[in-house]
Design an enzyme around this catalytic site. Structure first.
Site, PDB file in Angstrom:
ATOM      1  N   GLU A 363      70.985  11.884 -77.563  1.00  0.00           N
ATOM      2  CA  GLU A 363      70.785  11.333 -76.200  1.00  0.00           C
ATOM      3  C   GLU A 363      71.780  10.212 -75.909  1.00  0.00           C
ATOM      4  O   GLU A 363      71.450   9.209 -75.261  1.00  0.00           O
ATOM      5  CB  GLU A 363      69.326  10.934 -75.986  1.00  0.00           C
ATOM      6  CG  GLU A 363      68.425  12.164 -76.149  1.00  0.00           C
ATOM      7  CD  GLU A 363      67.073  12.076 -75.532  1.00  0.00           C
ATOM      8  OE1 GLU A 363      66.885  11.302 -74.584  1.00  0.00           O
ATOM      9  OE2 GLU A 363      66.183  12.812 -76.002  1.00  0.00           O
TER      10      GLU A 363
HETATM   11  N1  CAA Z   1      72.645   8.242 -62.985  1.00  0.00           N
HETATM   12  C1  CAA Z   1      73.172   8.873 -61.928  1.00  0.00           C
HETATM   13  N2  CAA Z   1      74.468   9.256 -61.834  1.00  0.00           N
HETATM   14  C2  CAA Z   1      75.252   8.969 -62.887  1.00  0.00           C
HETATM   15  C3  CAA Z   1      74.770   8.301 -64.032  1.00  0.00           C
HETATM   16  C4  CAA Z   1      73.409   7.937 -64.058  1.00  0.00           C
HETATM   17  N3  CAA Z   1      72.841   7.317 -65.125  1.00  0.00           N
HETATM   18  N4  CAA Z   1      75.803   8.163 -64.899  1.00  0.00           N
HETATM   19  C5  CAA Z   1      76.881   8.717 -64.328  1.00  0.00           C
HETATM   20  N5  CAA Z   1      76.554   9.205 -63.107  1.00  0.00           N
HETATM   21  C6  CAA Z   1      77.410   9.863 -62.122  1.00  0.00           C
HETATM   22  C7  CAA Z   1      78.553   8.941 -61.711  1.00  0.00           C
HETATM   23  O1  CAA Z   1      78.165   8.094 -60.661  1.00  0.00           O
HETATM   24  C8  CAA Z   1      79.605   9.949 -61.262  1.00  0.00           C
HETATM   25  O2  CAA Z   1      79.302  10.440 -59.977  1.00  0.00           O
HETATM   26  P1  CAA Z   1      80.278  10.123 -58.710  1.00  0.00           P
HETATM   27  O3  CAA Z   1      81.614  10.688 -59.061  1.00  0.00           O
HETATM   28  O4  CAA Z   1      79.608  10.809 -57.569  1.00  0.00           O
HETATM   29  O5  CAA Z   1      80.298   8.639 -58.595  1.00  0.00           O
HETATM   30  C9  CAA Z   1      79.363  11.106 -62.228  1.00  0.00           C
HETATM   31  O6  CAA Z   1      78.042  10.986 -62.729  1.00  0.00           O
HETATM   32  C10 CAA Z   1      80.343  11.128 -63.385  1.00  0.00           C
HETATM   33  O7  CAA Z   1      80.222   9.881 -64.022  1.00  0.00           O
HETATM   34  P2  CAA Z   1      81.402   9.224 -64.834  1.00  0.00           P
HETATM   35  O8  CAA Z   1      82.669   9.250 -64.042  1.00  0.00           O
HETATM   36  O9  CAA Z   1      80.908   7.905 -65.318  1.00  0.00           O
HETATM   37  O10 CAA Z   1      81.550  10.279 -66.026  1.00  0.00           O
HETATM   38  P3  CAA Z   1      82.232  10.166 -67.431  1.00  0.00           P
HETATM   39  O11 CAA Z   1      82.902  11.442 -67.709  1.00  0.00           O
HETATM   40  O12 CAA Z   1      83.022   8.897 -67.527  1.00  0.00           O
HETATM   41  O13 CAA Z   1      80.949  10.108 -68.444  1.00  0.00           O
HETATM   42  C11 CAA Z   1      79.142   9.192 -69.620  1.00  0.00           C
HETATM   43  C12 CAA Z   1      79.926   9.222 -68.327  1.00  0.00           C
HETATM   44  C13 CAA Z   1      78.127   8.061 -69.433  1.00  0.00           C
HETATM   45  C14 CAA Z   1      79.999   8.879 -70.810  1.00  0.00           C
HETATM   46  C15 CAA Z   1      78.395  10.542 -69.799  1.00  0.00           C
HETATM   47  O14 CAA Z   1      79.316  11.597 -70.012  1.00  0.00           O
HETATM   48  C16 CAA Z   1      77.391  10.545 -70.932  1.00  0.00           C
HETATM   49  O15 CAA Z   1      76.292   9.995 -70.777  1.00  0.00           O
HETATM   50  N6  CAA Z   1      77.711  11.178 -72.065  1.00  0.00           N
HETATM   51  C17 CAA Z   1      76.778  11.334 -73.174  1.00  0.00           C
HETATM   52  C18 CAA Z   1      75.980  12.589 -73.026  1.00  0.00           C
HETATM   53  C19 CAA Z   1      74.726  12.557 -73.832  1.00  0.00           C
HETATM   54  O16 CAA Z   1      73.956  11.610 -73.804  1.00  0.00           O
HETATM   55  N7  CAA Z   1      74.459  13.644 -74.544  1.00  0.00           N
HETATM   56  C20 CAA Z   1      73.256  13.764 -75.274  1.00  0.00           C
HETATM   57  C21 CAA Z   1      72.856  15.173 -75.308  1.00  0.00           C
HETATM   58  S1  CAA Z   1      71.206  15.495 -74.904  1.00  0.00           S
HETATM   59  C22 CAA Z   1      70.305  15.348 -76.329  1.00  0.00           C
HETATM   60  O17 CAA Z   1      70.704  14.743 -77.273  1.00  0.00           O
HETATM   61  C23 CAA Z   1      68.973  15.960 -76.197  1.00  0.00           C
HETATM   62  C24 CAA Z   1      68.219  16.312 -77.382  1.00  0.00           C
HETATM   63  O18 CAA Z   1      68.004  17.478 -77.658  1.00  0.00           O
HETATM   64  C25 CAA Z   1      67.528  15.239 -78.168  1.00  0.00           C
END
Ligand code: CAA
Length: 380
Positions: A363
């Protein structure tokens, strides 16, 4: 911020503590060894209302607040993080996402069964080449009018084989980048949907983690969550809440290891006295206790932010980052305090140490939490 627990919160905390002691503890070592999913235990958690804790009772949920959910996660995780991750994924990533963003028809069809534990859910974002870099989805959901054709592979999916309902994130229009991503509800048994091999893991070995393969799976358009292109935001918003659940899991693992270490150090004697009387051990206990209390404040704060309608992206990320670090450090020290006994399975702390590691990875890794935190503080 007032962290005084209500009578109801204390009751649910005690219910989870009792359940963990009587139902999870007896076979936790065997399940870990055999990589056996806690099938019966999960069924009982469904009956107790732990699988749809925050869902409105009209959809079969228990209607509790996030703080109550966090208290339950902490208690279950003290004993069995393989069982608590089922609770976390089902509550935060699946039920919450559906209740908040799905249509009424989708809620009636899917949420009610998930909230009661009749069905189990899985959240499918990670891919072989898109883990932290979640916008680089290779799985495609091509729009064919009244349905999508889904192709691709998802990796490390919790509840991979036990789930019946899968929320799958996929790219519909690559040119639109993250705005071309959709979230689809996929059912087990849909033609072309295959469950891949089970992962043989370091920790949370009782939880079933699989890859999933989609070969021309026909998914009705009515199974898309929200508007066209909402899938990435759906995943991000859902994960923000999920991180509070994993932070609570990390807190529970740390607290469980600390409680065992404290008990052991008051019983085990060396150099003529209980080892707790030696400063080398007493100072470790002091550090563990302090760090756990600090982690607990961050976790409760994130839960209260969510309950009070405040932004919780930042507080959830801080809670996960810190609590998972504390889980790792505390469990390593708990093994050390147990000495040779800490290295054998009967004393539980080696399992807690292995389980702690995943809380710094899934996550959103600790590095991803630092991206979220730093972006938030620099922006404001
Ligand atoms: N809420 C709403 N919108 C969001 C957001 C949030 N928390 N975070 C980002 N966004 C939106 C941004 O506003 C942007 O939208 P706009 O272009 O309209 O403004 C869009 O999403 C893209 O955001 P970024 O430009 O910030 O994207 P990025 O490529 O830089 O990545 C990141 C951001 C935070 C690094 C994201 O990629 C991330 O969270 N990565 C990790 C993924 C993750 O947690 N994976 C876990 C897998 S699930 C798991 O583990 C489940 C399980 O089985 C236990």
């Amino acid at each position: 911020m007032d962290f005084t627990l209500t009578e109801e919160q204390l009751l649910i905390q005690q219910a989870a503590r009792d359940f963990a002691q009587t139902e999870l503890l007896p076979e936790v070592i065997e399940r870990d060894d055999a990589q056996r999913f806690p099938t019966e235990e999960v069924k009982k958690m469904g009956e107790l209302g732990f699988l749809g804790m925050m869902v409105n009772p009209k959809y079969g949920g228990s209607g509790f607040d996030t703080l109550s959910y966090v208290l339950v996660m902490e208690e279950l995780s003290k004993i069995d993080a393989s069982a608590s991750v089922v609770v976390s994924v089902n509550n935060s990533l699946v039920c919450w996402g559906l209740e908040t963003f799905a249509s009424e028809e989708q809620k009636t069809k899917y949420l009610t069964k998930l909230a009661t534990g009749e069905n189990i859910g899985a959240f499918c974002l990670s891919e072989p080449e898109a883990g932290s870099d979640a916008t680089s989805q290779k799985t495609t959901a091509i729009d064919k009018g009244d349905h999508y054709i889904l192709n691709g592979t998802k990796n490390w999916i919790t509840n991979g084989s036990t789930a019946n309902t899968y929320l799958v994130i996929a790219q519909t229009d690559r040119e639109k980048g993250h705005k071309g991503i959709n979230a689809l509800i996929v059912e087990k048994g849909m033609e072309g949907f295959e469950i891949g091999p089970k992962e043989n893991k370091l920790g949370i070995r009782g939880s079933d983690t699989h890859s999933l393969i989609f070969n021309d799976v026909k998914v009705p358009k009515e199974n898309r969550i929200g508007e066209d292109g909402f899938g990435f935001k759906f995943a991000m918003k859902t994960l923000s809440g999920g991180r509070i659940g994993i932070a609570a899991q990390a807190l529970g693992i740390a607290a469980g290891a600390y409680e065992l270490a404290l008990k052991y150090s008051k019983e085990r004697k060396a150099f003529g006295t209980e080892i707790a009387n030696h400063q080398a051990i007493a100072f470790k206990l002091a550090d563990m206790h302090t760090q756990i209390e600090a982690a607990r404040m961050l976790v409760y704060k994130a839960a209260l932010d969510k309950d009070n309608g405040n932004d919780y992206d930042l507080s959830g990320a801080m809670a996960k980052l810190y609590a998972s670090q504390v889980a790792m450090e505390t469990t390593v020290e708990a093994v050390q305090i147990h000495g040779g006994n800490g290295f054998v399975k009967d004393y539980h702390v080696e399992r807690l140490m292995r389980d702690a590691k995943i809380t710094q990875i899934y996550e959103g890794t600790s590095e991803i939490q630092k991206i979220v935190i730093s972006r938030s503080i620099i922006k404001n």
